[in-house]
Design an enzyme around this catalytic site. Structure first.
Site, PDB file in Angstrom:
ATOM      1  N   LYS A   1     -19.391  60.797 118.631  1.00  0.00           N
ATOM      2  CA  LYS A   1     -19.252  60.139 117.327  1.00  0.00           C
ATOM      3  C   LYS A   1     -19.968  60.584 116.400  1.00  0.00           C
ATOM      4  O   LYS A   1     -21.168  60.710 116.468  1.00  0.00           O
ATOM      5  CB  LYS A   1     -19.536  58.389 117.588  1.00  0.00           C
ATOM      6  CG  LYS A   1     -19.178  57.690 116.440  1.00  0.00           C
ATOM      7  CD  LYS A   1     -17.741  57.244 116.223  1.00  0.00           C
ATOM      8  CE  LYS A   1     -17.340  56.781 114.941  1.00  0.00           C
ATOM      9  NZ  LYS A   1     -16.846  58.143 114.101  1.00  0.00           N
TER      10      LYS A   1
ATOM     11  N   GLN B   1     -27.823  62.598 114.977  1.00  0.00           N
ATOM     12  CA  GLN B   1     -26.718  61.653 115.152  1.00  0.00           C
ATOM     13  C   GLN B   1     -26.825  60.852 116.597  1.00  0.00           C
ATOM     14  O   GLN B   1     -26.501  59.757 116.943  1.00  0.00           O
ATOM     15  CB  GLN B   1     -25.187  62.149 115.156  1.00  0.00           C
ATOM     16  CG  GLN B   1     -24.132  61.196 114.767  1.00  0.00           C
ATOM     17  CD  GLN B   1     -24.103  60.656 113.601  1.00  0.00           C
ATOM     18  OE1 GLN B   1     -24.019  61.584 112.477  1.00  0.00           O
ATOM     19  NE2 GLN B   1     -23.931  59.327 113.201  1.00  0.00           N
TER      20      GLN B   1
ATOM     21  N   LYS C   1     -29.602  58.424 116.203  1.00  0.00           N
ATOM     22  CA  LYS C   1     -29.297  57.244 115.296  1.00  0.00           C
ATOM     23  C   LYS C   1     -28.140  56.109 115.715  1.00  0.00           C
ATOM     24  O   LYS C   1     -28.164  55.089 116.014  1.00  0.00           O
ATOM     25  CB  LYS C   1     -28.445  57.770 114.002  1.00  0.00           C
ATOM     26  CG  LYS C   1     -27.722  57.099 112.944  1.00  0.00           C
ATOM     27  CD  LYS C   1     -26.806  57.691 111.854  1.00  0.00           C
ATOM     28  CE  LYS C   1     -27.582  58.724 111.343  1.00  0.00           C
ATOM     29  NZ  LYS C   1     -26.626  59.330 110.083  1.00  0.00           N
TER      30      LYS C   1
ATOM     31  N   LYS D   1     -20.919  65.817 115.541  1.00  0.00           N
ATOM     32  CA  LYS D   1     -20.891  66.260 113.943  1.00  0.00           C
ATOM     33  C   LYS D   1     -20.224  67.401 114.019  1.00  0.00           C
ATOM     34  O   LYS D   1     -19.852  68.181 114.925  1.00  0.00           O
ATOM     35  CB  LYS D   1     -22.333  66.441 113.376  1.00  0.00           C
ATOM     36  CG  LYS D   1     -22.197  66.289 111.807  1.00  0.00           C
ATOM     37  CD  LYS D   1     -22.553  64.847 111.450  1.00  0.00           C
ATOM     38  CE  LYS D   1     -22.248  64.719 110.101  1.00  0.00           C
ATOM     39  NZ  LYS D   1     -22.804  63.207 109.831  1.00  0.00           N
TER      40      LYS D   1
ATOM     41  N   GLY E   1     -16.092  60.334 108.136  1.00  0.00           N
ATOM     42  CA  GLY E   1     -16.209  61.137 107.012  1.00  0.00           C
ATOM     43  C   GLY E   1     -17.927  61.376 106.758  1.00  0.00           C
ATOM     44  O   GLY E   1     -18.583  61.074 107.781  1.00  0.00           O
ATOM     45  N   ASP E   2     -18.189  62.173 105.972  1.00  0.00           N
ATOM     46  CA  ASP E   2     -19.544  62.684 105.435  1.00  0.00           C
ATOM     47  C   ASP E   2     -19.369  63.417 104.222  1.00  0.00           C
ATOM     48  O   ASP E   2     -18.232  63.291 103.374  1.00  0.00           O
ATOM     49  CB  ASP E   2     -20.301  63.551 106.458  1.00  0.00           C
ATOM     50  CG  ASP E   2     -21.783  63.656 106.347  1.00  0.00           C
ATOM     51  OD1 ASP E   2     -22.189  63.093 107.025  1.00  0.00           O
ATOM     52  OD2 ASP E   2     -22.153  64.792 105.803  1.00  0.00           O
TER      53      ASP E   2
ATOM     54  N   THR F   1     -22.769  52.424 104.637  1.00  0.00           N
ATOM     55  CA  THR F   1     -23.949  52.998 104.691  1.00  0.00           C
ATOM     56  C   THR F   1     -24.962  52.848 103.690  1.00  0.00           C
ATOM     57  O   THR F   1     -26.357  52.719 103.774  1.00  0.00           O
ATOM     58  CB  THR F   1     -23.587  54.561 104.602  1.00  0.00           C
ATOM     59  OG1 THR F   1     -22.653  55.018 105.581  1.00  0.00           O
ATOM     60  CG2 THR F   1     -25.080  55.671 104.809  1.00  0.00           C
TER      61      THR F   1
ATOM     62  N   ASN G   1     -20.517  58.552  98.210  1.00  0.00           N
ATOM     63  CA  ASN G   1     -20.015  57.160  98.566  1.00  0.00           C
ATOM     64  C   ASN G   1     -21.346  56.677  99.069  1.00  0.00           C
ATOM     65  O   ASN G   1     -21.544  55.389  98.882  1.00  0.00           O
ATOM     66  CB  ASN G   1     -19.609  57.530 100.032  1.00  0.00           C
ATOM     67  CG  ASN G   1     -19.232  56.367 101.070  1.00  0.00           C
ATOM     68  OD1 ASN G   1     -19.937  56.206 101.578  1.00  0.00           O
ATOM     69  ND2 ASN G   1     -18.480  55.440 100.639  1.00  0.00           N
TER      70      ASN G   1
ATOM     71  N   SER H   1     -18.385  52.218 111.634  1.00  0.00           N
ATOM     72  CA  SER H   1     -17.480  52.513 112.518  1.00  0.00           C
ATOM     73  C   SER H   1     -17.117  52.307 113.766  1.00  0.00           C
ATOM     74  O   SER H   1     -15.992  52.216 114.361  1.00  0.00           O
ATOM     75  CB  SER H   1     -17.473  54.356 112.552  1.00  0.00           C
ATOM     76  OG  SER H   1     -17.821  54.973 111.330  1.00  0.00           O
TER      77      SER H   1
HETATM   78  P1  NDP Z   1     -20.402  62.380  99.222  1.00  0.00           P
HETATM   79  O1  NDP Z   1     -19.660  63.764  99.187  1.00  0.00           O
HETATM   80  O2  NDP Z   1     -19.787  61.120  98.641  1.00  0.00           O
HETATM   81  O3  NDP Z   1     -21.492  62.504  98.035  1.00  0.00           O
HETATM   82  C1  NDP Z   1     -22.701  63.566  98.143  1.00  0.00           C
HETATM   83  C2  NDP Z   1     -23.343  63.446  96.731  1.00  0.00           C
HETATM   84  O4  NDP Z   1     -24.578  64.329  96.890  1.00  0.00           O
HETATM   85  C3  NDP Z   1     -22.712  64.051  95.445  1.00  0.00           C
HETATM   86  O5  NDP Z   1     -23.277  63.475  94.472  1.00  0.00           O
HETATM   87  C4  NDP Z   1     -23.338  65.182  95.556  1.00  0.00           C
HETATM   88  O6  NDP Z   1     -23.097  65.952  94.361  1.00  0.00           O
HETATM   89  C5  NDP Z   1     -24.375  65.214  96.066  1.00  0.00           C
HETATM   90  N1  NDP Z   1     -24.864  66.514  96.910  1.00  0.00           N
HETATM   91  C6  NDP Z   1     -24.099  66.864  98.113  1.00  0.00           C
HETATM   92  N2  NDP Z   1     -24.637  68.178  98.568  1.00  0.00           N
HETATM   93  C7  NDP Z   1     -25.782  68.400  97.725  1.00  0.00           C
HETATM   94  C8  NDP Z   1     -26.509  69.478  97.539  1.00  0.00           C
HETATM   95  N3  NDP Z   1     -26.479  70.844  98.631  1.00  0.00           N
HETATM   96  N4  NDP Z   1     -27.330  69.667  96.532  1.00  0.00           N
HETATM   97  C9  NDP Z   1     -27.365  68.386  95.415  1.00  0.00           C
HETATM   98  N5  NDP Z   1     -26.442  67.401  95.488  1.00  0.00           N
HETATM   99  C10 NDP Z   1     -25.857  67.472  96.631  1.00  0.00           C
HETATM  100  O7  NDP Z   1     -21.218  62.139 100.424  1.00  0.00           O
HETATM  101  P2  NDP Z   1     -21.975  60.956 100.936  1.00  0.00           P
HETATM  102  O8  NDP Z   1     -22.237  60.041  99.949  1.00  0.00           O
HETATM  103  O9  NDP Z   1     -21.051  60.350 102.191  1.00  0.00           O
HETATM  104  O10 NDP Z   1     -23.159  61.607 101.768  1.00  0.00           O
HETATM  105  C11 NDP Z   1     -24.472  61.862 101.154  1.00  0.00           C
HETATM  106  C12 NDP Z   1     -25.491  62.163 102.224  1.00  0.00           C
HETATM  107  O11 NDP Z   1     -25.431  60.817 103.158  1.00  0.00           O
HETATM  108  C13 NDP Z   1     -25.486  63.077 103.312  1.00  0.00           C
HETATM  109  O12 NDP Z   1     -26.606  63.571 103.746  1.00  0.00           O
HETATM  110  C14 NDP Z   1     -24.446  62.378 104.474  1.00  0.00           C
HETATM  111  O13 NDP Z   1     -24.970  63.301 105.650  1.00  0.00           O
HETATM  112  C15 NDP Z   1     -25.496  61.111 104.357  1.00  0.00           C
HETATM  113  N6  NDP Z   1     -24.564  60.132 105.323  1.00  0.00           N
HETATM  114  C16 NDP Z   1     -23.314  59.763 105.076  1.00  0.00           C
HETATM  115  C17 NDP Z   1     -22.742  58.703 105.467  1.00  0.00           C
HETATM  116  C18 NDP Z   1     -21.235  58.283 105.275  1.00  0.00           C
HETATM  117  O14 NDP Z   1     -20.803  57.268 105.843  1.00  0.00           O
HETATM  118  N7  NDP Z   1     -20.695  58.864 104.289  1.00  0.00           N
HETATM  119  C19 NDP Z   1     -23.475  58.102 106.604  1.00  0.00           C
HETATM  120  C20 NDP Z   1     -24.833  58.505 106.816  1.00  0.00           C
HETATM  121  C21 NDP Z   1     -25.444  59.389 106.090  1.00  0.00           C
HETATM  122  P3  NDP Z   1     -22.171  67.181  93.917  1.00  0.00           P
HETATM  123  O15 NDP Z   1     -20.718  66.589  93.544  1.00  0.00           O
HETATM  124  O16 NDP Z   1     -22.698  67.909  92.619  1.00  0.00           O
HETATM  125  O17 NDP Z   1     -22.091  68.112  95.038  1.00  0.00           O
HETATM  126  O1  2IT Z   2     -24.178  60.673 109.053  1.00  0.00           O
HETATM  127  C1  2IT Z   2     -23.586  59.980 109.532  1.00  0.00           C
HETATM  128  O2  2IT Z   2     -24.031  58.754 110.305  1.00  0.00           O
HETATM  129  C2  2IT Z   2     -21.903  59.671 109.107  1.00  0.00           C
HETATM  130  N1  2IT Z   2     -21.669  60.694 108.397  1.00  0.00           N
HETATM  131  C3  2IT Z   2     -21.008  58.682 109.632  1.00  0.00           C
HETATM  132  C4  2IT Z   2     -20.569  58.797 111.044  1.00  0.00           C
HETATM  133  C5  2IT Z   2     -19.605  58.151 111.373  1.00  0.00           C
HETATM  134  O3  2IT Z   2     -18.802  58.373 112.736  1.00  0.00           O
HETATM  135  O4  2IT Z   2     -19.429  56.968 111.001  1.00  0.00           O
END
Ligand code: NDP
Ligand code: 2IT
Length: 449
Positions: free
Chosen positions: A94, A115, A118, A130, A169-170, A214, A245, A381
């Site tokens: 997962k 992961q 976590k 992942k 997603g991520d 998240t 997100n 999830s």
């Molecule tokens: P999104 O794609 O929705 O948003 C990512 C945001 O971070 C955007 O504002 C983006 O800006 C910025 N960003 C991404 N990459 C970079 C980079 N290399 N340098 C600077 N800014 C960056 O992603 P999420 O919100 O889903 O994920 C954000 C973080 O949270 C990640 O580390 C992810 O692994 C983690 N995460 C996500 C989960 C989920 O459920 N979605 C769960 C747990 C952790 P720009 O548009 O300019 O790229």
């Molecule tokens: O980093 C994370 O925990 C996620 N992107 C969510 C993973 C999931 O299976 O919901």
């Protein structure tokens, strides 16, 4: 400067370096966990005898594949797809899928490794994995994103299944991309298998609260850390990096719990507004129109945009890094501390460098590491999988209540484990040790797997 590692663990780490050259983010994630495990081997020598740590550092399966697709001009494009199925001791693989040009095997392996622990901390039956691609969705039309997702799933589908491997997603992957992938999975397999993906849309098997989970979970975790110190979010200035997100729903919950979020960002710059970020404007801009954060300042007159600015120079009590790995270095951490920061909740995965983590811990900042603080996403999830398996759907209130309980439990587990191992208040130790012990015990029980 890296910390000293237990002498039994150092050779294991050296072997990880030798076997996985060039994968710096993976090395960093492994090092952090191994640095915490010395005292565990003293209490549980069987883990060393059975080489559990060496086994955990080697993924069970790694899949790398070609993703060919055609852009809107008819030109052929080739990307690389990944799925690293790291550990299935606690349940089906997962973990999310990331689409970003920086993706390579080392990023997917660091994320997959994190992961495992976590998912263990959530207490729910999910293994660790992942995946993703170096595909850059930025500037691509919906049609291009769809064709890419279809091609990606045309290979990935054979490795998935509700009891085998369940992506979500991520970065760069949300309900739109999951919809394209689910559609293709359904076409190829001729099965409406809801439980094969999570983060689905609400009309086709998704769970309420998954989108928010998240960000909400990270803020719940921070609120628990503050509560343990007799404090709360009420009246606290917060800074949230990113505007995706995780950032959006961290801003929503932090505001709901009395915080004032004064800044957020994207990879080009940040916006600052002392009156607080307006969620309605932000959601319309990012979720609906998919535009840049710069344009927020055109819509909200009290906001100021700082191109290429470092968001960690904005003074705050609470920092919620929610963009990407290694976005807070030692210097940023010291700036935050100097400006009065008392709590950090890692919404992103590994957003703080080892130097930064040490600075926060040394200064006594309440520091919630990603594998604990952002576990609410994957936990919800798992709640989506439960609903799919029972062909049921729960209310928003009930699902959020479950999420809140899970985050409180993770907090308490990390807090108690840190104390038990002689490092009270150190949630990094607590999370790594508690997450590890459950997976290691399951692996030991299952024989040589
Ligand atoms: P999104 O794609 O929705 O948003 C990512 C945001 O971070 C955007 O504002 C983006 O800006 C910025 N960003 C991404 N990459 C970079 C980079 N290399 N340098 C600077 N800014 C960056 O992603 P999420 O919100 O889903 O994920 C954000 C973080 O949270 C990640 O580390 C992810 O692994 C983690 N995460 C996500 C989960 C989920 O459920 N979605 C769960 C747990 C952790 P720009 O548009 O300019 O790229
Ligand atoms: O980093 C994370 O925990 C996620 N992107 C969510 C993973 C999931 O299976 O919901």
């Amino acid at each position: 400067m890296p910390c000293k590692m237990d002498e039994k663990l150092e050779p294991i780490y050296q072997e990880v370096l030798r076997r996985n050259p060039g994968e710096t983010e993976f090395h960093q994630a492994v090092r952090e966990v191994l640095e915490c495990l010395g005292p565990v081997l003293v209490k549980r020598p069987e883990f060393a005898e059975q080489k559990i740590i060496q086994r955990i550092c080697e993924p069970e399966r790694q899949i790398i594949f070609r993703v060919p697709w055609q852009d809107d001009r008819g030109e052929v494009q080739i990307n690389r797809g990944f799925r690293v199925e790291f550990n299935s001791a606690l349940g089906p693989y997962k973990g999310g899928l990331r689409f970003h040009p920086s993706v390579y095997l080392g990023i997917i392996k660091f994320l997959g490794f994190e992961q495992i622990f976590k998912n263990s901390l959530t207490g729910l039956p999910i293994g660790g994995a992942k995946g993703g691609s170096d595909f850059d969705p930025k500037g691509r039309s919906a049609g291009e994103v769809m064709r890419f997702c279809q091609s990606f799933m045309t290979e990935l589908y054979r490795h998935l299944g509700e009891h085998t491997d369940v992506p979500a997603g991520d970065t760069g992957v949300g309900a739109r991309e999951l919809g394209f992938m689910f559609g293709q999975y359904k076409r190829i397999t001729n099965r409406y298998e809801s439980g094969v993906l999570t983060g689905k849309g609400l009309d086709w098997g998704g769970s309420l609260v998954r989108k928010e989970a998240t960000g909400y979970g990270t803020v719940f975790f921070v609120a628990e850390m503050l509560r343990a110190r007799g404090d709360s979010l009420e009246g606290k200035t917060c800074v949230v990096s990113g505007s995706g997100n995780v950032a959006i729903y961290s801003i929503e919950k932090a505001t709901e719990l009395g915080g004032r979020v004064v800044a957020c960002s994207d990879s080009n710059g940040y916006v600052y507004d002392e009156h607080g970020i307006r969620l309605d404007v932000l959601r319309q801009l990012k979720e609906v129109e998919r535009r840049r954060i710069r344009e927020y300042a055109d819509l909200v007159k009290t906001a100021r945009y700082v191109e290429d600015g470092n968001i960690w120079t904005v003074p705050c009590k609470v920092a919620l890094p929610s963009a990407t790995q290694n976005e807070i270095n030692g210097r940023d951490a010291r700036t935050l501390i100097g400006n009065g920061c008392i709590a950090v909740g890692e919404g992103a995965n590994m957003p703080t460098t080892p130097d930064g983590v040490r600075a926060f811990l040394d200064a006594g900042v309440a520091f919630g590491p990603g594998k604990a603080a952002n576990a609410g996403g994957v936990a919800t999830s798992a709640l989506e999988m439960q609903q799919n398996a029972s062909r049921d759907s729960w209310s928003f209130e009930y699902t959020e209540k479950r999420l809140h309980e899970i985050m409180r439990n993770i907090h308490d587990l990390c807090h108690q484990t840190a104390e038990e191992y002689g490092t009270p208040g150190n949630y990094v130790n607590g999370a790594n040790i508690a997450g590890f012990i459950k997976v290691a015990s399951a692996m030991a029980a299952m024989g040589l797997i």
